[in-house]
Design a protein around this motif. Sequence first.
Motif, PDB file in Angstrom:
ATOM      1  N   UNK A   1       8.079  14.176  13.246  1.00 51.37           N
ATOM      2  CA  UNK A   1       8.167  13.702  11.860  1.00 51.37           C
ATOM      3  C   UNK A   1       8.638  12.246  11.783  1.00 51.37           C
ATOM      4  N   UNK A   2       9.577  11.857  12.649  1.00 50.07           N
ATOM      5  CA  UNK A   2      10.050  10.468  12.649  1.00 50.07           C
ATOM      6  C   UNK A   2       8.938   9.515  13.050  1.00 50.07           C
ATOM      7  N   UNK A   3       8.123   9.916  14.022  1.00 50.13           N
ATOM      8  CA  UNK A   3       7.010   9.068  14.450  1.00 50.13           C
ATOM      9  C   UNK A   3       5.999   8.901  13.315  1.00 50.13           C
ATOM     10  N   UNK A   4       5.741   9.976  12.603  1.00 51.37           N
ATOM     11  CA  UNK A   4       4.807   9.919  11.470  1.00 51.37           C
ATOM     12  C   UNK A   4       5.373   9.002  10.378  1.00 51.37           C
ATOM     13  N   UNK A   5       6.660   9.163  10.077  1.00 51.14           N
ATOM     14  CA  UNK A   5       7.302   8.302   9.073  1.00 51.14           C
ATOM     15  C   UNK A   5       7.239   6.837   9.502  1.00 51.14           C
ATOM     16  N   UNK A   6       7.515   6.599  10.782  1.00 51.60           N
ATOM     17  CA  UNK A   6       7.501   5.229  11.298  1.00 51.60           C
ATOM     18  C   UNK A   6       6.095   4.630  11.199  1.00 51.60           C
ATOM     19  N   UNK A   7       5.085   5.395  11.559  1.00 51.99           N
ATOM     20  CA  UNK A   7       3.709   4.908  11.493  1.00 51.99           C
ATOM     21  C   UNK A   7       3.305   4.606  10.057  1.00 51.99           C
ATOM     22  N   UNK A   8       3.650   5.505   9.158  1.00 51.12           N
ATOM     23  CA  UNK A   8       3.319   5.302   7.752  1.00 51.12           C
ATOM     24  C   UNK A   8       4.028   4.069   7.206  1.00 51.12           C
ATOM     25  N   UNK A   9       5.302   3.945   7.477  1.00 51.90           N
ATOM     26  CA  UNK A   9       6.059   2.804   6.975  1.00 51.90           C
ATOM     27  C   UNK A   9       5.562   1.506   7.600  1.00 51.90           C
ATOM     28  N   UNK A  10       5.155   1.551   8.855  1.00 51.70           N
ATOM     29  CA  UNK A  10       4.582   0.358   9.496  1.00 51.70           C
ATOM     30  C   UNK A  10       3.305  -0.078   8.791  1.00 51.70           C
ATOM     31  N   UNK A  11       2.444   0.876   8.470  1.00 52.82           N
ATOM     32  CA  UNK A  11       1.195   0.563   7.755  1.00 52.82           C
ATOM     33  C   UNK A  11       1.491  -0.006   6.368  1.00 52.82           C
ATOM     34  N   UNK A  12       2.428   0.607   5.670  1.00 51.83           N
ATOM     35  CA  UNK A  12       2.788   0.129   4.336  1.00 51.83           C
ATOM     36  C   UNK A  12       3.364  -1.283   4.405  1.00 51.83           C
ATOM     37  N   UNK A  13       4.215  -1.529   5.393  1.00 54.80           N
ATOM     38  CA  UNK A  13       4.841  -2.841   5.534  1.00 54.80           C
ATOM     39  C   UNK A  13       3.801  -3.898   5.863  1.00 54.80           C
ATOM     40  N   UNK A  14       2.893  -3.584   6.755  1.00 53.03           N
ATOM     41  CA  UNK A  14       1.810  -4.511   7.086  1.00 53.03           C
ATOM     42  C   UNK A  14       0.982  -4.825   5.848  1.00 53.03           C
ATOM     43  N   UNK A  15       0.705  -3.814   5.051  1.00 50.55           N
ATOM     44  CA  UNK A  15      -0.074  -4.028   3.817  1.00 50.55           C
ATOM     45  C   UNK A  15       0.665  -4.961   2.860  1.00 50.55           C
ATOM     46  N   UNK A  16       1.981  -4.806   2.746  1.00 46.64           N
ATOM     47  CA  UNK A  16       2.763  -5.687   1.868  1.00 46.64           C
ATOM     48  C   UNK A  16       2.745  -7.119   2.412  1.00 46.64           C
ATOM     49  N   UNK A  17       2.904  -7.277   3.721  1.00 41.33           N
ATOM     50  CA  UNK A  17       2.884  -8.609   4.337  1.00 41.33           C
ATOM     51  C   UNK A  17       1.547  -9.299   4.066  1.00 41.33           C
ATOM     52  N   UNK A  18       0.455  -8.595   4.325  1.00 44.37           N
ATOM     53  CA  UNK A  18      -0.882  -9.162   4.118  1.00 44.37           C
ATOM     54  C   UNK A  18      -1.115  -9.470   2.638  1.00 44.37           C
ATOM     55  N   UNK A  19      -0.748  -8.543   1.776  1.00 41.21           N
ATOM     56  CA  UNK A  19      -0.956  -8.740   0.341  1.00 41.21           C
ATOM     57  C   UNK A  19      -0.123  -9.901  -0.186  1.00 41.21           C
ATOM     58  N   UNK A  20       1.075 -10.081   0.363  1.00 44.37           N
ATOM     59  CA  UNK A  20       1.907 -11.204  -0.072  1.00 44.37           C
ATOM     60  C   UNK A  20       1.258 -12.531   0.316  1.00 44.37           C
ATOM     61  N   UNK A  21       0.675 -12.594   1.511  1.00 43.48           N
ATOM     62  CA  UNK A  21      -0.010 -13.821   1.948  1.00 43.48           C
ATOM     63  C   UNK A  21      -1.181 -14.153   1.037  1.00 43.48           C
ATOM     64  N   UNK A  22      -1.829 -13.121   0.509  1.00 42.72           N
ATOM     65  CA  UNK A  22      -3.007 -13.315  -0.348  1.00 42.72           C
ATOM     66  C   UNK A  22      -2.685 -13.099  -1.824  1.00 42.72           C
ATOM     67  N   UNK A  23      -1.422 -13.184  -2.165  1.00 45.49           N
ATOM     68  CA  UNK A  23      -0.970 -12.878  -3.524  1.00 45.49           C
ATOM     69  C   UNK A  23      -1.681 -13.696  -4.593  1.00 45.49           C
ATOM     70  N   UNK A  24      -1.834 -14.975  -4.354  1.00 47.26           N
ATOM     71  CA  UNK A  24      -2.485 -15.835  -5.348  1.00 47.26           C
ATOM     72  C   UNK A  24      -3.952 -15.483  -5.532  1.00 47.26           C
ATOM     73  N   UNK A  25      -4.627 -15.198  -4.435  1.00 47.81           N
ATOM     74  CA  UNK A  25      -6.055 -14.898  -4.493  1.00 47.81           C
ATOM     75  C   UNK A  25      -6.331 -13.486  -5.009  1.00 47.81           C
ATOM     76  N   UNK A  26      -5.419 -12.553  -4.734  1.00 48.54           N
ATOM     77  CA  UNK A  26      -5.654 -11.159  -5.114  1.00 48.54           C
ATOM     78  C   UNK A  26      -4.355 -10.494  -5.572  1.00 48.54           C
ATOM     79  N   UNK A  27      -3.880 -10.845  -6.772  1.00 53.46           N
ATOM     80  CA  UNK A  27      -2.630 -10.259  -7.262  1.00 53.46           C
ATOM     81  C   UNK A  27      -2.699  -8.739  -7.433  1.00 53.46           C
TER      82      UNK A  27
END
Length: 130
Positions: free
Chosen positions: A21-47
């Motif tokens: 369960x911890x590995x699943x939580x870690x994988x999910x949170x890693x994906x979510x965090x990556x999505x936030x990082x990428x979306x923040x970089x493209x915030x102006x172009x794609x709010x």
Amino acid sequence: MTASTLARNAYHQSARTTASPRAVERQLLSKLTTAVVVAQKNRSADPAAFARALGKNLEFWNVVAVDVASESNQLPVELRSQLFYLFEFTQHYTRKLMADEDRALDAEPLIEINQNIIRGLQGSEETASS
């Protein structure tokens, strides 16, 4: 379907069913965090993508909050309290961030929280497997 595709699919299915369960939580949170990082970089172009990434991150934290608030949760009370506080901060900061029309705020505090939790999940999983 090729043999390699079948083997790859079987491996991925097996990995999903044997992950802790911890590995699943870690994988999910890693994906979510990556999505936030990428979306923040493209915030102006794609709010809208930025708002979606923040929303998905908040959904994760809502699940955490419900889980740690449950009396059946096995975590120590102090840790449950700390996680609930992180949920409250994440909820409050996400709302401020989404309402920030002049873009003075960024998602770094949310990213840092997630990364710290990911490291904690990694460490607790290593301790459990020792």
